[in-house]
Structures are given as structure tokens and as C-alpha cells.
Design a protein around this motif. Sequence first.
Motif, PDB file in Angstrom:
ATOM      1  N   PHE A  46       0.847  -1.203   0.000  1.00  0.00           N
ATOM      2  CA  PHE A  46       0.000   0.000   0.000  1.00  0.00           C
ATOM      3  C   PHE A  46       0.878   1.246   0.000  1.00  0.00           C
ATOM      4  O   PHE A  46       0.608   2.209  -0.726  1.00  0.00           O
ATOM      5  CB  PHE A  46      -0.920  -0.011   1.218  1.00  0.00           C
ATOM      6  N   ALA A  47       1.941   1.246   0.814  1.00  0.00           N
ATOM      7  CA  ALA A  47       2.847   2.403   0.862  1.00  0.00           C
ATOM      8  C   ALA A  47       3.543   2.606  -0.480  1.00  0.00           C
ATOM      9  O   ALA A  47       3.731   3.746  -0.923  1.00  0.00           O
ATOM     10  CB  ALA A  47       3.874   2.226   1.974  1.00  0.00           C
ATOM     11  N   SER A  48       3.907   1.512  -1.158  1.00  0.00           N
ATOM     12  CA  SER A  48       4.551   1.660  -2.473  1.00  0.00           C
ATOM     13  C   SER A  48       3.577   2.266  -3.480  1.00  0.00           C
ATOM     14  O   SER A  48       3.979   2.973  -4.396  1.00  0.00           O
ATOM     15  CB  SER A  48       5.096   0.325  -2.981  1.00  0.00           C
ATOM     16  N   HIS A  49       2.290   2.012  -3.290  1.00  0.00           N
ATOM     17  CA  HIS A  49       1.261   2.617  -4.134  1.00  0.00           C
ATOM     18  C   HIS A  49       1.276   4.139  -3.971  1.00  0.00           C
ATOM     19  O   HIS A  49       1.138   4.881  -4.945  1.00  0.00           O
ATOM     20  CB  HIS A  49      -0.096   2.025  -3.739  1.00  0.00           C
ATOM     21  N   LEU A  50       1.488   4.612  -2.739  1.00  0.00           N
ATOM     22  CA  LEU A  50       1.584   6.056  -2.510  1.00  0.00           C
ATOM     23  C   LEU A  50       2.788   6.643  -3.248  1.00  0.00           C
ATOM     24  O   LEU A  50       2.713   7.726  -3.832  1.00  0.00           O
ATOM     25  CB  LEU A  50       1.717   6.365  -1.017  1.00  0.00           C
ATOM     26  N   ILE A  51       3.888   5.915  -3.221  1.00  0.00           N
ATOM     27  CA  ILE A  51       5.116   6.389  -3.883  1.00  0.00           C
ATOM     28  C   ILE A  51       4.926   6.422  -5.393  1.00  0.00           C
ATOM     29  O   ILE A  51       5.262   7.412  -6.043  1.00  0.00           O
ATOM     30  CB  ILE A  51       6.310   5.509  -3.485  1.00  0.00           C
ATOM     31  N   THR A  52       4.366   5.359  -5.959  1.00  0.00           N
ATOM     32  CA  THR A  52       4.197   5.339  -7.410  1.00  0.00           C
ATOM     33  C   THR A  52       3.176   6.377  -7.868  1.00  0.00           C
ATOM     34  O   THR A  52       3.337   6.963  -8.934  1.00  0.00           O
ATOM     35  CB  THR A  52       3.804   3.935  -7.925  1.00  0.00           C
ATOM     36  N   ASP A  53       2.140   6.621  -7.068  1.00  0.00           N
ATOM     37  CA  ASP A  53       1.185   7.662  -7.441  1.00  0.00           C
ATOM     38  C   ASP A  53       1.812   9.050  -7.363  1.00  0.00           C
ATOM     39  O   ASP A  53       1.407   9.958  -8.087  1.00  0.00           O
ATOM     40  CB  ASP A  53      -0.078   7.600  -6.591  1.00  0.00           C
ATOM     41  N   ALA A  54       2.792   9.220  -6.498  1.00  0.00           N
ATOM     42  CA  ALA A  54       3.498  10.505  -6.425  1.00  0.00           C
ATOM     43  C   ALA A  54       4.382  10.713  -7.657  1.00  0.00           C
ATOM     44  O   ALA A  54       4.835  11.826  -7.913  1.00  0.00           O
ATOM     45  CB  ALA A  54       4.342  10.586  -5.157  1.00  0.00           C
ATOM     46  N   MET A  55       4.611   9.660  -8.418  1.00  0.00           N
ATOM     47  CA  MET A  55       5.395   9.781  -9.658  1.00  0.00           C
ATOM     48  C   MET A  55       4.541  10.260 -10.821  1.00  0.00           C
ATOM     49  O   MET A  55       5.054  10.499 -11.902  1.00  0.00           O
ATOM     50  CB  MET A  55       6.045   8.449 -10.014  1.00  0.00           C
ATOM     51  N   THR A  56       3.230  10.384 -10.608  1.00  0.00           N
ATOM     52  CA  THR A  56       2.347  10.865 -11.659  1.00  0.00           C
ATOM     53  C   THR A  56       2.149  12.368 -11.505  1.00  0.00           C
ATOM     54  O   THR A  56       2.328  12.908 -10.412  1.00  0.00           O
ATOM     55  CB  THR A  56       0.963  10.174 -11.589  1.00  0.00           C
ATOM     56  N   PRO A  57       1.769  13.047 -12.578  1.00  0.00           N
ATOM     57  CA  PRO A  57       1.521  14.489 -12.475  1.00  0.00           C
ATOM     58  C   PRO A  57       0.448  14.848 -11.444  1.00  0.00           C
ATOM     59  O   PRO A  57       0.507  15.892 -10.816  1.00  0.00           O
ATOM     60  CB  PRO A  57       1.080  14.884 -13.882  1.00  0.00           C
ATOM     61  N   ALA A  58      -0.541  13.967 -11.237  1.00  0.00           N
ATOM     62  CA  ALA A  58      -1.613  14.253 -10.280  1.00  0.00           C
ATOM     63  C   ALA A  58      -1.122  14.190  -8.838  1.00  0.00           C
ATOM     64  O   ALA A  58      -1.656  14.867  -7.974  1.00  0.00           O
ATOM     65  CB  ALA A  58      -2.771  13.276 -10.479  1.00  0.00           C
ATOM     66  N   GLY A  59      -0.127  13.361  -8.565  1.00  0.00           N
ATOM     67  CA  GLY A  59       0.410  13.246  -7.217  1.00  0.00           C
ATOM     68  C   GLY A  59      -0.536  12.542  -6.263  1.00  0.00           C
ATOM     69  O   GLY A  59      -1.518  11.925  -6.677  1.00  0.00           O
ATOM     70  N   ALA A  60      -0.212  12.589  -4.979  1.00  0.00           N
ATOM     71  CA  ALA A  60      -1.031  11.972  -3.940  1.00  0.00           C
ATOM     72  C   ALA A  60      -0.933  12.813  -2.673  1.00  0.00           C
ATOM     73  O   ALA A  60       0.092  13.428  -2.407  1.00  0.00           O
ATOM     74  CB  ALA A  60      -0.555  10.549  -3.666  1.00  0.00           C
ATOM     75  N   MET A  61      -2.002  12.832  -1.908  1.00  0.00           N
ATOM     76  CA  MET A  61      -2.058  13.650  -0.704  1.00  0.00           C
ATOM     77  C   MET A  61      -1.598  12.820   0.504  1.00  0.00           C
ATOM     78  O   MET A  61      -2.392  12.395   1.333  1.00  0.00           O
ATOM     79  CB  MET A  61      -3.485  14.170  -0.492  1.00  0.00           C
ATOM     80  N   TRP A  62      -0.293  12.572   0.599  1.00  0.00           N
ATOM     81  CA  TRP A  62       0.289  11.710   1.623  1.00  0.00           C
ATOM     82  C   TRP A  62      -0.080  12.110   3.038  1.00  0.00           C
ATOM     83  O   TRP A  62      -0.257  11.265   3.893  1.00  0.00           O
ATOM     84  CB  TRP A  62       1.809  11.727   1.531  1.00  0.00           C
ATOM     85  N   PHE A  63      -0.127  13.409   3.310  1.00  0.00           N
ATOM     86  CA  PHE A  63      -0.271  13.880   4.686  1.00  0.00           C
ATOM     87  C   PHE A  63      -1.693  14.328   5.024  1.00  0.00           C
ATOM     88  O   PHE A  63      -1.890  15.081   5.963  1.00  0.00           O
ATOM     89  CB  PHE A  63       0.738  15.001   4.954  1.00  0.00           C
TER      90      PHE A  63
END
Length: 115
Positions: A46-63
Motif C-alpha cells: 500500500f505504501a509503495s502505491h503512494l510512492i508510485t502515485d506521487a510519480m504521476t503528475p496528479a500526485g497523492a495527498m500523503w499527509f
Amino acid sequence: GPAIGRAVRHRTITHSFVAVVGLVLLLRGLWPTIPPPLLYAAAAGFASHLITDAMTPAGAMWFWPVSPVMVTFTGWLPGPLAGVFATGGVLETHVFRPLFVAGAAWFAAQGAGIV
């Protein structure tokens, strides 16, 4: 996934460290004797999913909910790589999805004793 996506804004709570902790607590609640390696693997996946989504232009709201900032690495990637990781792009649809499906089928076949 789709039902949760309709209930909350995509890439907010479902793409945060709160969700990783929530997954671990949910798994422990539903399966109190879950083997620790399996629990760690689920959390790491699940955490790696956050990292890979941060590699996209849309990003991810980690915090989320502490910070509404979308974390994205595209500004740090070299020019040609910045667009490669776009969600729904060629790399995702023609490389990663087929690999994921093949891997899931392989592990399912192993678990069923077919392979």
C-alpha cells in the motif's frame, strides 16, 4: 475502490499515510492472527502505491488530513521521464497492468495448486 472513490475525493484519504495505518488496523481487526510477514507485505504494498502515485503528475495527498498538499515527484524527474508515469498512460496500460494481471494469476494458480 470505485465505491470509495465516489465517497471521497480521489487521492486524498485513500492515498495517505492515514490509509496505510487504517489498512493495518483493519487487517488486524478482521484477522487477529494474521502472520506478521503478510501484514508487513500488505502495508509495504500500500505504501509503495503512494510512492508510485506521487510519480504521476496528479500526485497523492500523503499527509491528509494534516496538509492538503499533493506530493508529486514529476518536477524532480528528468524531462523525458516526467510524462512517462502519467495515470492511464502507455506505460501503465501496456506494461504495468499486464504484469500485475499475470503476477496475480500466477500467485492465484500457485495458491490453488495448479502450478
